[in-house]
Design an enzyme around this catalytic site. Structure first.
Site, short mmCIF file in Angstrom:
data_model
loop_
_atom_site.label_atom_id
_atom_site.label_comp_id
_atom_site.label_asym_id
_atom_site.label_seq_id
_atom_site.Cartn_x
_atom_site.Cartn_y
_atom_site.Cartn_z
N THR A 138 0.85 4.26 -8.57
CA THR A 138 1.75 4.69 -7.78
C THR A 138 3.10 4.05 -8.29
O THR A 138 3.18 3.36 -9.26
CB THR A 138 1.47 3.98 -6.35
OG1 THR A 138 2.69 3.82 -5.63
CG2 THR A 138 1.23 2.33 -6.76
N ASP A 139 4.17 4.75 -8.16
CA ASP A 139 5.44 4.49 -8.37
C ASP A 139 5.83 3.01 -7.79
O ASP A 139 6.83 2.19 -8.45
CB ASP A 139 6.58 5.47 -8.15
CG ASP A 139 6.73 5.65 -6.37
OD1 ASP A 139 5.99 4.91 -5.60
OD2 ASP A 139 7.73 6.37 -6.00
N GLU A 140 5.20 2.55 -6.98
CA GLU A 140 5.62 1.19 -6.33
C GLU A 140 5.31 0.03 -7.33
O GLU A 140 5.82 -1.09 -7.25
CB GLU A 140 4.75 0.95 -5.20
CG GLU A 140 5.10 1.61 -3.92
CD GLU A 140 4.64 1.39 -2.50
OE1 GLU A 140 4.39 0.06 -2.37
OE2 GLU A 140 4.58 2.19 -1.63
N TYR A 163 0.03 -5.09 -2.08
CA TYR A 163 -0.38 -3.75 -2.49
C TYR A 163 0.12 -3.41 -3.91
O TYR A 163 -0.77 -3.06 -4.94
CB TYR A 163 0.15 -2.80 -1.52
CG TYR A 163 -0.21 -1.35 -2.16
CD1 TYR A 163 -1.46 -0.99 -2.41
CD2 TYR A 163 0.83 -0.68 -2.40
CE1 TYR A 163 -1.61 0.47 -2.65
CE2 TYR A 163 0.89 0.59 -2.82
CZ TYR A 163 -0.45 1.13 -3.09
OH TYR A 163 -0.59 2.39 -3.48
N LYS A 167 -2.04 -2.92 -7.79
CA LYS A 167 -2.02 -1.69 -8.22
C LYS A 167 -1.46 -1.99 -9.80
O LYS A 167 -2.17 -1.24 -10.71
CB LYS A 167 -0.99 -0.67 -7.51
CG LYS A 167 -1.86 -0.11 -6.16
CD LYS A 167 -3.12 0.56 -6.41
CE LYS A 167 -2.88 1.89 -6.70
NZ LYS A 167 -4.16 2.61 -6.86
P1 NAD Z 1 -6.20 6.07 1.75
O1 NAD Z 1 -6.08 4.97 2.35
O2 NAD Z 1 -6.03 7.32 2.56
O3 NAD Z 1 -7.70 6.14 0.95
C1 NAD Z 1 -8.26 5.48 0.25
C2 NAD Z 1 -9.93 5.77 0.28
O4 NAD Z 1 -10.34 4.78 -0.60
C3 NAD Z 1 -10.51 5.82 1.63
O5 NAD Z 1 -11.19 6.83 1.89
C4 NAD Z 1 -11.48 4.51 1.57
O6 NAD Z 1 -12.64 4.60 2.32
C5 NAD Z 1 -11.77 4.35 0.09
N1 NAD Z 1 -12.01 2.96 -0.46
C6 NAD Z 1 -11.30 1.98 0.20
N2 NAD Z 1 -12.09 0.71 -0.64
C7 NAD Z 1 -13.06 1.45 -1.23
C8 NAD Z 1 -14.08 0.63 -2.03
N3 NAD Z 1 -14.30 -0.59 -2.19
N4 NAD Z 1 -15.00 1.46 -2.39
C9 NAD Z 1 -15.06 2.86 -2.34
N5 NAD Z 1 -13.92 3.48 -1.58
C10 NAD Z 1 -13.08 2.85 -1.14
O7 NAD Z 1 -5.22 6.19 0.41
P2 NAD Z 1 -4.48 7.53 -0.12
O8 NAD Z 1 -3.22 7.45 0.42
O9 NAD Z 1 -5.42 8.72 -0.02
O10 NAD Z 1 -4.25 6.85 -1.76
C11 NAD Z 1 -5.32 7.38 -2.70
C12 NAD Z 1 -4.66 6.34 -3.92
O11 NAD Z 1 -3.46 7.11 -4.39
C13 NAD Z 1 -4.72 4.91 -3.87
O12 NAD Z 1 -5.12 4.62 -5.29
C14 NAD Z 1 -3.11 4.96 -3.89
O13 NAD Z 1 -2.91 3.62 -4.29
C15 NAD Z 1 -2.77 6.27 -4.53
N6 NAD Z 1 -1.24 6.56 -4.31
C16 NAD Z 1 -0.84 6.99 -2.93
C17 NAD Z 1 0.37 7.58 -2.64
C18 NAD Z 1 0.59 7.90 -1.37
O14 NAD Z 1 1.73 8.26 -0.80
N7 NAD Z 1 -0.43 8.01 -0.25
C19 NAD Z 1 1.14 7.69 -3.76
C20 NAD Z 1 0.74 7.25 -5.04
C21 NAD Z 1 -0.43 6.87 -5.27
O1 DAU Z 2 5.21 5.59 -3.10
C1 DAU Z 2 4.07 5.51 -3.27
C2 DAU Z 2 3.21 4.84 -2.14
O2 DAU Z 2 3.63 5.35 -0.92
C3 DAU Z 2 1.93 4.51 -2.24
O3 DAU Z 2 1.28 3.85 -3.25
C4 DAU Z 2 1.45 3.97 -1.07
O4 DAU Z 2 -0.20 3.87 -0.97
C5 DAU Z 2 1.76 4.72 0.15
O5 DAU Z 2 1.46 4.05 1.52
C6 DAU Z 2 3.45 4.58 0.16
O6 DAU Z 2 3.92 3.43 0.60
P1 DAU Z 2 5.26 3.33 1.41
O7 DAU Z 2 5.35 1.80 2.08
O8 DAU Z 2 6.45 4.05 0.81
O9 DAU Z 2 4.82 4.29 2.66
P2 DAU Z 2 4.95 4.12 4.19
O10 DAU Z 2 4.55 5.44 4.96
O11 DAU Z 2 4.17 2.70 4.85
O12 DAU Z 2 6.51 3.64 4.55
C7 DAU Z 2 7.24 4.86 4.21
C8 DAU Z 2 8.79 4.05 4.42
O13 DAU Z 2 8.89 4.12 5.84
C9 DAU Z 2 9.05 2.77 4.06
O14 DAU Z 2 10.36 2.58 3.62
C10 DAU Z 2 8.63 2.11 5.17
C11 DAU Z 2 9.18 2.73 6.40
N1 DAU Z 2 8.38 2.88 7.59
C12 DAU Z 2 7.12 2.86 7.57
C13 DAU Z 2 6.11 2.59 8.77
C14 DAU Z 2 4.75 2.65 8.74
C15 DAU Z 2 9.15 2.66 8.60
O15 DAU Z 2 10.50 2.43 9.02
N2 DAU Z 2 8.54 2.30 9.89
C16 DAU Z 2 6.96 2.42 9.85
O16 DAU Z 2 6.37 2.20 11.08
#
Ligand code: NAD
Ligand code: DAU
Length: 347
Positions: A138-140, A163, A167
């Site tokens: 992730t970019d985080e 988190y 990562k």
């Molecule tokens: P998500 O939380 O929707 O899905 C995570 C999945 O992993 C779930 O299905 C969960 O059951 C499974 N899981 C958790 N622990 C596990 C374990 N110990 N063994 C096997 N499976 C397990 O997450 P997402 O948003 O789909 O993100 C997927 C990946 O992409 C993550 O690695 C996250 O860091 C990365 N990512 C997410 C975003 C975003 O914006 N959502 C952006 C960049 C990178």
């Molecule tokens: O940048 C990639 C990441 O994006 C991934 O690695 C993470 O898995 C994914 O959860 C996401 O992280 P963020 O923290 O950026 O996403 P989130 O949707 O939780 O929040 C987006 C923005 O909105 C952040 O600035 C926090 C804000 N927010 C979020 C929630 C849930 C609010 O203001 N209110 C809320 O209730």
């Protein structure tokens, strides 16, 4: 070719599995623990696809991994499995370290054990398993930006939440297995995804869901934090591109040059749904809240030829429509554990 996808019942993983089955001939072994975020219903449209096999299990379970690698002659591993929500990591960091760091290491160990093992296939040819390991990061991991500048692949890691620290640690371990043991790897670092099947703890589905139910919309602090949004299908295509064209050992940033303030997105959703801005409620800010993320995607666009296809306007419209059409999916989530979490965090 058999690919092990982990976390393939979550948001991005389930979109990726469906994307790959549609666009390639690979067999996909989908390993997912089905935590609160994993949902088998995300995979219902591929229930009877003979090239998809779902296995419920933990990426930290080495015996299970060994069995899967042997039985399915795994050649590619794409690791999506993770605890993914920043707010949960602030409330309870430990599971993030266990899954995201130790789970990744278990996967790497088993991949390494099998990578160099020459095995006979049914035609008695020798071949190597474990051609490539891809870590979906992730970019985080880069931390936060001021008003100017972008994350490049060389930006020093400076994660600010448990988190993102977990990562970043996983990225370092993946790198070490490449440098030390020669394991073929890529690491991808994507910006914020949106699209169908995203769990409603995340900003966009949370806002859509609350607005549809005329519930208040919790905006952390001033709502002027910036994220760089990418449609999940564009992320899936980017990982596909890295799988097929990525240079061994390289890191690729993925992003759509699409920076938006949170409040701007919230207002856009309200406007699209015809709901009042009076639902917006500014609440206490997230601890250690990163102010701005923005990806410089020039490495993946120039070297691998990937670029996003969705504009934000069409992607968000399509996403809102998906949630309107899939209220049943949302209602099932709202009837479970998630509501307890919501009460604890927001009320
Ligand atoms: P998500 O939380 O929707 O899905 C995570 C999945 O992993 C779930 O299905 C969960 O059951 C499974 N899981 C958790 N622990 C596990 C374990 N110990 N063994 C096997 N499976 C397990 O997450 P997402 O948003 O789909 O993100 C997927 C990946 O992409 C993550 O690695 C996250 O860091 C990365 N990512 C997410 C975003 C975003 O914006 N959502 C952006 C960049 C990178
Ligand atoms: O940048 C990639 C990441 O994006 C991934 O690695 C993470 O898995 C994914 O959860 C996401 O992280 P963020 O923290 O950026 O996403 P989130 O949707 O939780 O929040 C987006 C923005 O909105 C952040 O600035 C926090 C804000 N927010 C979020 C929630 C849930 C609010 O203001 N209110 C809320 O209730």
């Amino acid at each position: 070719m058999n690919i092990l996808v982990t976390g393939g019942a979550g948001f991005i993983g389930s979109n990726f599995v469906k994307y790959m089955l549609k666009n390639h001939d690979y067999n996909i072994i989908n390993l997912d623990l089905l935590t609160y975020a994993g949902n088998i219903r995300n995979l219902s449209e591929i229930k009877s696809n003979s090239r998809h096999k779902f296995i419920k299990g933990d990426i930290g379970d080495r015996d299970l991994l060994e069995k899967i690698f042997i039985e399915h002659k795994i050649q590619i591993i794409i690791n999506f499995a993770a605890e993914s929500h920043v707010d949960r990591s602030i409330a309870n960091p430990e599971i993030f370290l266990k899954t995201n760091i130790l789970g990744t290491q278990a996967l790497l160990d088993v991949a390494k054990n099998h990578w160099n093992v020459a095995t006979n296939d049914k035609n008695n040819r020798k071949f190597k398993q474990g051609v490539k390991y891809i870590q979906v990061s992730t970019d985080e991991v880069y931390g936060t930006l001021g008003k100017d500048g972008y994350f490049i692949e060389e930006t020093p890691l400076a994660p600010n939440s448990p988190y993102s620290a977990s990562k970043a640690s996983a990225d370092m371990i993946v790198r070490a297995y490449h440098e030390t043991y020669g394991l073929p790897i890529n690491i991808t670092r994507c910006s914020n995804n949106y699209g169908p099947y995203q769990f409603p703890e995340k900003l966009i589905p949370l806002i859509i869901n609350n607005a549809l139910r005329n519930d208040t919309l919790p905006i952390y602090g001033d709502g002027k934090q910036i994220r760089d949004w990418l449609h999940v299908e564009d992320h899936c295509r980017a990982i596909d591109t890295v799988l097929h064209k990525g240079e061994n050992g390289e890191i690729y940033n993925i992003g759509g040059n699409n920076e938006k303030e949170n409040i701007e997105i919230v207002k856009l959703i309200l406007n699209t749904l015809g709901k009042s801005e009076d639902l917006i409620t500014h609440v206490k800010d997230r601890l250690g809240h990163d102010r701005r993320y923005a990806i410089d995607n020039s490495k993946i666009t120039t070297k691998l030829g990937w670029s996003p296809l969705y504009t934000f306007n069409e992607g968000i419209k399509h996403t809102i429509q998906w949630y309107l059409d899939n209220d049943e999916w949302m209602r099932e989530i709202l009837s479970g554990e998630y509501m307890k979490y919501y009460e604890e965090i927001y009320k």
